[in-house]
Write a protein that holds these residues in place. Sequence first.
Motif, PDB file in Angstrom:
ATOM      1  N   GLY A   1       0.808  -1.306  -0.177  1.00  0.00           N
ATOM      2  CA  GLY A   1       0.005  -0.036  -0.318  1.00  0.00           C
ATOM      3  C   GLY A   1       0.662   1.415   0.105  1.00  0.00           C
ATOM      4  O   GLY A   1       0.429   2.084  -0.359  1.00  0.00           O
ATOM      5  N   GLY A   2       1.946   1.167   0.399  1.00  0.00           N
ATOM      6  CA  GLY A   2       3.067   2.268   0.437  1.00  0.00           C
ATOM      7  C   GLY A   2       3.426   2.666  -1.035  1.00  0.00           C
ATOM      8  O   GLY A   2       3.974   3.744  -1.393  1.00  0.00           O
ATOM      9  N   TRP A   3       3.312   1.576  -1.925  1.00  0.00           N
ATOM     10  CA  TRP A   3       3.155   2.128  -3.384  1.00  0.00           C
ATOM     11  C   TRP A   3       1.982   2.542  -3.978  1.00  0.00           C
ATOM     12  O   TRP A   3       1.961   3.313  -4.960  1.00  0.00           O
ATOM     13  CB  TRP A   3       3.820   0.846  -4.392  1.00  0.00           C
ATOM     14  CG  TRP A   3       5.029   0.251  -4.109  1.00  0.00           C
ATOM     15  CD1 TRP A   3       6.130   1.210  -4.318  1.00  0.00           C
ATOM     16  CD2 TRP A   3       5.989  -0.896  -3.413  1.00  0.00           C
ATOM     17  NE1 TRP A   3       7.422   0.343  -4.169  1.00  0.00           N
ATOM     18  CE2 TRP A   3       7.000  -0.845  -3.770  1.00  0.00           C
ATOM     19  CE3 TRP A   3       5.023  -2.121  -3.203  1.00  0.00           C
ATOM     20  CZ2 TRP A   3       7.815  -2.045  -3.288  1.00  0.00           C
ATOM     21  CZ3 TRP A   3       5.950  -3.177  -2.906  1.00  0.00           C
ATOM     22  CH2 TRP A   3       7.237  -3.105  -3.114  1.00  0.00           C
TER      23      TRP A   3
ATOM     24  N   LEU B   1       3.064   3.338   5.952  1.00  0.00           N
ATOM     25  CA  LEU B   1       3.831   2.410   6.951  1.00  0.00           C
ATOM     26  C   LEU B   1       4.604   1.327   6.025  1.00  0.00           C
ATOM     27  O   LEU B   1       4.197   0.536   5.207  1.00  0.00           O
ATOM     28  CB  LEU B   1       3.002   1.517   7.741  1.00  0.00           C
ATOM     29  CG  LEU B   1       2.258   2.335   9.089  1.00  0.00           C
ATOM     30  CD1 LEU B   1       1.311   3.526   8.509  1.00  0.00           C
ATOM     31  CD2 LEU B   1       1.741   1.240   9.842  1.00  0.00           C
ATOM     32  N   GLY B   2       5.958   1.432   6.518  1.00  0.00           N
ATOM     33  CA  GLY B   2       6.909   0.397   5.939  1.00  0.00           C
ATOM     34  C   GLY B   2       6.907   0.631   4.504  1.00  0.00           C
ATOM     35  O   GLY B   2       7.041  -0.510   3.424  1.00  0.00           O
ATOM     36  N   ALA B   3       6.967   1.875   3.975  1.00  0.00           N
ATOM     37  CA  ALA B   3       6.833   2.023   2.480  1.00  0.00           C
ATOM     38  C   ALA B   3       8.140   1.752   1.942  1.00  0.00           C
ATOM     39  O   ALA B   3       9.037   2.086   2.534  1.00  0.00           O
ATOM     40  CB  ALA B   3       6.161   3.451   2.062  1.00  0.00           C
ATOM     41  N   ASN B   4       8.286   1.534   0.691  1.00  0.00           N
ATOM     42  CA  ASN B   4       9.505   1.472  -0.226  1.00  0.00           C
ATOM     43  C   ASN B   4       9.798   2.456  -0.965  1.00  0.00           C
ATOM     44  O   ASN B   4       8.739   3.202  -1.654  1.00  0.00           O
ATOM     45  CB  ASN B   4       9.594   0.294  -1.045  1.00  0.00           C
ATOM     46  CG  ASN B   4       9.705  -1.102  -0.260  1.00  0.00           C
ATOM     47  OD1 ASN B   4      10.906  -1.539   0.121  1.00  0.00           O
ATOM     48  ND2 ASN B   4       8.706  -1.771   0.294  1.00  0.00           N
ATOM     49  N   GLY B   5      11.023   3.043  -0.986  1.00  0.00           N
ATOM     50  CA  GLY B   5      11.433   4.028  -2.211  1.00  0.00           C
ATOM     51  C   GLY B   5      12.012   3.356  -3.073  1.00  0.00           C
ATOM     52  O   GLY B   5      12.462   3.842  -4.303  1.00  0.00           O
TER      53      GLY B   5
ATOM     54  N   VAL C   1       9.682   6.394  -7.524  1.00  0.00           N
ATOM     55  CA  VAL C   1      10.228   7.604  -7.276  1.00  0.00           C
ATOM     56  C   VAL C   1       9.394   8.713  -7.976  1.00  0.00           C
ATOM     57  O   VAL C   1       9.279   9.892  -7.588  1.00  0.00           O
ATOM     58  CB  VAL C   1      11.687   7.555  -7.508  1.00  0.00           C
ATOM     59  CG1 VAL C   1      12.045   8.956  -7.642  1.00  0.00           C
ATOM     60  CG2 VAL C   1      12.557   6.932  -6.508  1.00  0.00           C
ATOM     61  N   PRO C   2       9.232   8.476  -9.366  1.00  0.00           N
ATOM     62  CA  PRO C   2       8.425   9.566 -10.264  1.00  0.00           C
ATOM     63  C   PRO C   2       7.290   9.849  -9.350  1.00  0.00           C
ATOM     64  O   PRO C   2       6.769  11.199  -9.361  1.00  0.00           O
ATOM     65  CB  PRO C   2       8.209   8.905 -11.369  1.00  0.00           C
ATOM     66  CG  PRO C   2       9.316   7.790 -11.713  1.00  0.00           C
ATOM     67  CD  PRO C   2       9.575   7.254 -10.190  1.00  0.00           C
ATOM     68  N   VAL C   3       6.444   8.954  -8.792  1.00  0.00           N
ATOM     69  CA  VAL C   3       5.177   9.272  -8.230  1.00  0.00           C
ATOM     70  C   VAL C   3       5.338  10.159  -6.982  1.00  0.00           C
ATOM     71  O   VAL C   3       4.842  11.043  -6.839  1.00  0.00           O
ATOM     72  CB  VAL C   3       4.442   8.206  -7.865  1.00  0.00           C
ATOM     73  CG1 VAL C   3       3.369   8.257  -6.878  1.00  0.00           C
ATOM     74  CG2 VAL C   3       3.981   7.186  -9.055  1.00  0.00           C
ATOM     75  N   LEU C   4       6.607   9.704  -6.096  1.00  0.00           N
ATOM     76  CA  LEU C   4       6.571  10.498  -4.981  1.00  0.00           C
ATOM     77  C   LEU C   4       7.268  11.798  -5.444  1.00  0.00           C
ATOM     78  O   LEU C   4       6.531  12.831  -4.645  1.00  0.00           O
ATOM     79  CB  LEU C   4       7.938   9.796  -4.204  1.00  0.00           C
ATOM     80  CG  LEU C   4       7.763   8.399  -3.649  1.00  0.00           C
ATOM     81  CD1 LEU C   4       8.580   7.994  -3.110  1.00  0.00           C
ATOM     82  CD2 LEU C   4       6.518   8.408  -2.608  1.00  0.00           C
ATOM     83  N   LYS C   5       8.064  12.160  -6.446  1.00  0.00           N
ATOM     84  CA  LYS C   5       8.211  13.392  -6.824  1.00  0.00           C
ATOM     85  C   LYS C   5       7.094  14.293  -7.430  1.00  0.00           C
ATOM     86  O   LYS C   5       7.172  15.641  -7.443  1.00  0.00           O
ATOM     87  CB  LYS C   5       9.174  13.504  -8.210  1.00  0.00           C
ATOM     88  CG  LYS C   5      10.545  13.069  -7.158  1.00  0.00           C
ATOM     89  CD  LYS C   5      11.752  13.063  -8.597  1.00  0.00           C
ATOM     90  CE  LYS C   5      12.951  12.652  -7.946  1.00  0.00           C
ATOM     91  NZ  LYS C   5      14.074  12.566  -9.075  1.00  0.00           N
TER      92      LYS C   5
END
Length: 421
Positions: free
Chosen positions: A122-124, A142-146, A196-200
């Motif tokens: 869910g962190g993605w 919670l416990g999300a990945n980069g 990463v593109p989504v986070l940015k």
Amino acid sequence: MALAVTALAPPASAADGEVTFTNGGVTLHGTVVAPPGGTKLPGLVMVHGSGAHSREDYRDQAEAFARQGIATLIYDKRTEGYSQFERSYSTLADDALAAVAALRKRPEVDPARVGVWGLSEGGWVAPLAASRSADVAFVVTLGANGVEPSRQQAWAVENQLRRLGMDGSLVRMATSTMLRQLAAGGVFPEAHYDPVPVLKSLRQPVLGLWGAKDVLTPPGEAVEIFRSSLARYTLRVFPDAQHQLRRTSDGFDKLPGYAPGYLELVGTWVHDLPATSTADAPPPQDRPSAAVTPLRWYEPVWLQLAALVFLLAAFAWYPLFRRGPAARSARWLATTGLVTVLGFLAVDVVLQVTMGKALGPVVAGRPLPWLALQLLSLGTVAATIGTAVAWWRHRTPRLGVLLAGGVVFVPWAVYWGLLGV
């Protein structure tokens, strides 16, 4: 003060409301857990981790959030289009957005203050949902990945195998070759999703939470990536917590209750979204994660399957067709080659199903079945040399087919780590 699961108030402490919502022709069912009589409440949609999950898996946390004045929607995860062989983060993100739309329509909810919460997978998914809609006011992970799912999985598998005392070629095979083949064969969908593109792209505030003893997500790397990618963030690390922010002694066990302060932090943060960004120091990792690259042109799945079928046929050929001269080395090659290939298939299945737990005692970093296969592989190579001498003398098709199997076995065994240190 830690809030243990056993100390949570019963469901009667919150007003439950059943909801349904639809995405892509699939109707999903959920429950809104909210404080009785509340108005203009912030809302939170809880997005599942990987695997099959029902709303009940998150009810204890939803009730804790409801006691802090948050209307929380928990729902049963879709089963259609989601399995070990099929899944789409895009579809799961749209499921979450459909849940957000349903929660925003609730009379007790302030539609301008509805966000998403995502655990692990869910962190993605939760950030992806937020990136698609301004209706999502904030994100909690919670416990999300980069990093990519394949990279995270390789790191997690290695943690488990090293905990069992394993090292060397088996670990390298399980965390690289095997994962790469599974991903290419469609057994690991979304293996190379890049978060990463989504986070940015996110402009909503993000609360990122990790356990310092997480053995499934590389937490130090995740904190660094979130900090360098997000525009507005609050990143917190809990020292004695595991992947799901449960209390733990080593990252592998689950002690009763959640990490002290976790549930309260979510409640406080959701009610008063910070205007500035803050981050805890990244927790140390025993080792960094490593990228799991796609297969190269010379190692497609079909070639591996063809090699496997050929080896089984070549080694079985010699005892089945008894005409022609016999050689002791050829009998050894047929026996050791066949046993090694079949044994490798068995170990591979056990490794995937049990994460190495059922492979037995470990000697010099190798579980006994793997050590036996490596010794048999050396015997197969020696028997191949002897069979080559016999074939040179007699030049029979029977020996030729068997010798071809021995020749193919060598690069195959090297590729799969059977001839590795």
